[in-house]
Design an enzyme around this catalytic site. Structure first.
Site, PDB file in Angstrom:
ATOM      1  N   HIS A  93       0.818  -1.211   0.000  1.00  0.00           N
ATOM      2  CA  HIS A  93       0.000   0.000   0.000  1.00  0.00           C
ATOM      3  C   HIS A  93       0.854   1.264   0.000  1.00  0.00           C
ATOM      4  O   HIS A  93       1.981   1.271   0.508  1.00  0.00           O
ATOM      5  CB  HIS A  93      -0.906  -0.009   1.237  1.00  0.00           C
ATOM      6  CG  HIS A  93      -1.986   1.003   1.209  1.00  0.00           C
ATOM      7  ND1 HIS A  93      -1.846   2.251   1.775  1.00  0.00           N
ATOM      8  CD2 HIS A  93      -3.241   0.962   0.674  1.00  0.00           C
ATOM      9  CE1 HIS A  93      -2.967   2.939   1.604  1.00  0.00           C
ATOM     10  NE2 HIS A  93      -3.833   2.182   0.945  1.00  0.00           N
ATOM     11  N   GLU A 109       1.437  -7.547   3.001  1.00  0.00           N
ATOM     12  CA  GLU A 109       0.030  -7.435   3.390  1.00  0.00           C
ATOM     13  C   GLU A 109      -0.577  -8.824   3.470  1.00  0.00           C
ATOM     14  O   GLU A 109      -0.191  -9.724   2.726  1.00  0.00           O
ATOM     15  CB  GLU A 109      -0.746  -6.588   2.374  1.00  0.00           C
ATOM     16  CG  GLU A 109      -0.193  -5.181   2.209  1.00  0.00           C
ATOM     17  CD  GLU A 109      -1.019  -4.330   1.259  1.00  0.00           C
ATOM     18  OE1 GLU A 109      -2.221  -4.612   1.083  1.00  0.00           O
ATOM     19  OE2 GLU A 109      -0.451  -3.377   0.693  1.00  0.00           O
ATOM     20  N   SER A 158      -4.952  -5.153  -1.480  1.00  0.00           N
ATOM     21  CA  SER A 158      -6.207  -4.419  -1.619  1.00  0.00           C
ATOM     22  C   SER A 158      -6.714  -4.303  -3.046  1.00  0.00           C
ATOM     23  O   SER A 158      -7.923  -4.135  -3.253  1.00  0.00           O
ATOM     24  CB  SER A 158      -6.051  -3.010  -1.032  1.00  0.00           C
ATOM     25  OG  SER A 158      -5.039  -2.294  -1.724  1.00  0.00           O
ATOM     26  N   HIS A 184      -7.140  -5.967   5.247  1.00  0.00           N
ATOM     27  CA  HIS A 184      -8.197  -6.658   4.512  1.00  0.00           C
ATOM     28  C   HIS A 184      -8.352  -8.118   4.928  1.00  0.00           C
ATOM     29  O   HIS A 184      -9.106  -8.859   4.297  1.00  0.00           O
ATOM     30  CB  HIS A 184      -7.923  -6.568   3.010  1.00  0.00           C
ATOM     31  CG  HIS A 184      -7.977  -5.173   2.484  1.00  0.00           C
ATOM     32  ND1 HIS A 184      -9.146  -4.569   2.088  1.00  0.00           N
ATOM     33  CD2 HIS A 184      -6.997  -4.240   2.319  1.00  0.00           C
ATOM     34  CE1 HIS A 184      -8.897  -3.332   1.683  1.00  0.00           C
ATOM     35  NE2 HIS A 184      -7.603  -3.111   1.811  1.00  0.00           N
TER      36      HIS A 184
END
Length: 382
Positions: free
Chosen positions: A124, A164, A168, A194
């Protein structure tokens, strides 16, 4: 406004408009069928969450009034931090106003104490900006490329590896176990925005699989599966104390309202309960139905086990046109374009939720299939 600044702004606008990458803010139409929001479990309208928020406003007011280090940290904040630390199996949890603030804060303060910061190429923007602000050497490895990460990590003794749990824009998951094996000496930060509330035992996601010694830092957010807003970092106590002293995002920002903390607490109770498990089961059932229908109608989606599904369309114009076609059919499903995704990778980002009904998922798939035919016949969109 200075003339040079005005010219620079106009030039930037023209460049992005030519690339069909210019964006604007518009109010969400509640009448549209929503396949865009990250409210994966439908908790933002849950009666218990709404009641907790309203009760919090009555008891504590509309805002916190100050930063956490002045007097903005109130009883609901402390209760939430303690519950989360116990639930995630970490020594401490530090609350932030947003996931961006949490990630940027952690990397810009803690990251400076590492010789290098390694990030997945699809990490991100908040993680990338934080790594850049840390002042340490930073580099990115190819998406989910365990071998490349291991090679980079071997070059420096003090490495922070950043990834992550669920990415996303693609909905795929990081191979955390393999990354740990390939980078045994590295400390690991997982942005679990998420995944938290959705994956793993009791919705604990990464924390259900990895202890604090295996994954050193966890970022979780409350604006997705929790349905509220804000974020937190789960970490060791000494790291939490360091952030309370050196995180500019924390020290110099008004804390989010105690009422918001109460709403997050209510959402956490639901996630931990039998109802939470039923919602997760419903979400998985809905995802499977979506996959089955896409297969039946020949839609070339990237099948992911998470709530985020993608339909790669390539050109920005094609993605925008398809999104507009769906909106005309009463469906809100947004196009994602560069720089949010790579050039030539514009797409529909389709979010499946536990709140969706089978008929609504079928409506979406049929609308996408029809819109794809129209877009394919439109030379402007190719």
């Amino acid at each position: 406004m200075h003339v040079q600044l005005q010219q620079a702004l106009q030039q930037a606008r023209q460049q992005r408009q030519q690339l069909q990458q210019w964006r604007h803010v518009s109010c969400h139409d509640d009448q549209l069928l929503d396949f865009s929001s990250n409210d994966y479990l439908g908790l933002r309208r849950h009666a218990q969450v709404l009641k907790a928020y309203c009760d919090g406003v009555r008891d504590y007011g509309a805002g916190s009034g100050a930063s956490p280090l002045v007097n903005g940290y109130q009883r609901p904040h402390r209760y939430l931090s303690e519950r989360l630390a116990e639930w995630l199996g970490r020594e401490a949890v530090v609350l932030f106003n947003s996931g961006f603030a949490a990630n940027h804060s952690l990397l810009s303060t803690i990251g400076r104490h590492y010789q290098q910061v390694l990030l997945d190429r699809l990490a991100h923007a908040s993680l990338l900006d934080g790594a850049q602000a840390s002042g340490s050497r930073w580099r990115r490895f190819s998406h989910n490329d365990v071998h490349a990460a291991g090679q980079f990590a071997a070059q420096q003794a003090q490495t922070l590896l950043v990834t992550e749990s669920v990415f996303s824009m693609d909905g795929d998951q990081a191979p955390v176990a393999q990354l740990r094996e390939a980078c045994p000496a590295a400390d690991i930060l997982v942005d679990d925005a998420h995944g938290i509330g959705l994956l793993g035992a009791d919705g604990r996601s990464c924390a259900a699989q990895y202890s604090a010694t295996e994954v050193d830092y966890l970022t979780i957010t409350f604006g997705k599966a929790f349905g509220v807003g804000g974020a937190a970092i789960a970490c060791r106590q000494e790291v939490a104390e360091y952030l309370h002293n050196f995180s500019r995002e924390l020290v110099y920002s008004t804390a989010f309202a105690a009422a918001q903390a109460q709403a997050i607490n209510a959402a956490l109770s639901i996630i931990q309960s039998a109802e939470g498990q039923r919602l997760r089961d419903t979400l998985q059932h809905n995802i499977q139905q979506f996959h089955d229908l896409c297969l039946r109608y020949g839609l070339p989606i990237t099948r992911q086990p998470a709530a985020i599904q993608t339909l790669i369309l390539g050109a920005e114009s094609r993605a925008l046109r398809l999104s507009e076609q769906l909106r005309e059919q009463g469906i809100d499903c947004r196009a994602m374009r560069p720089p949010t995704v790579a050039a030539g990778q514009s797409r529909l980002r389709i979010v499946i939720s536990a709140r969706h009904q089978p008929a609504q998922i079928q409506q979406l798939v049929l609308a996408i299939a029809a819109a794809l035919e129209q877009v394919s016949d439109d030379p402007v969109s190719l």
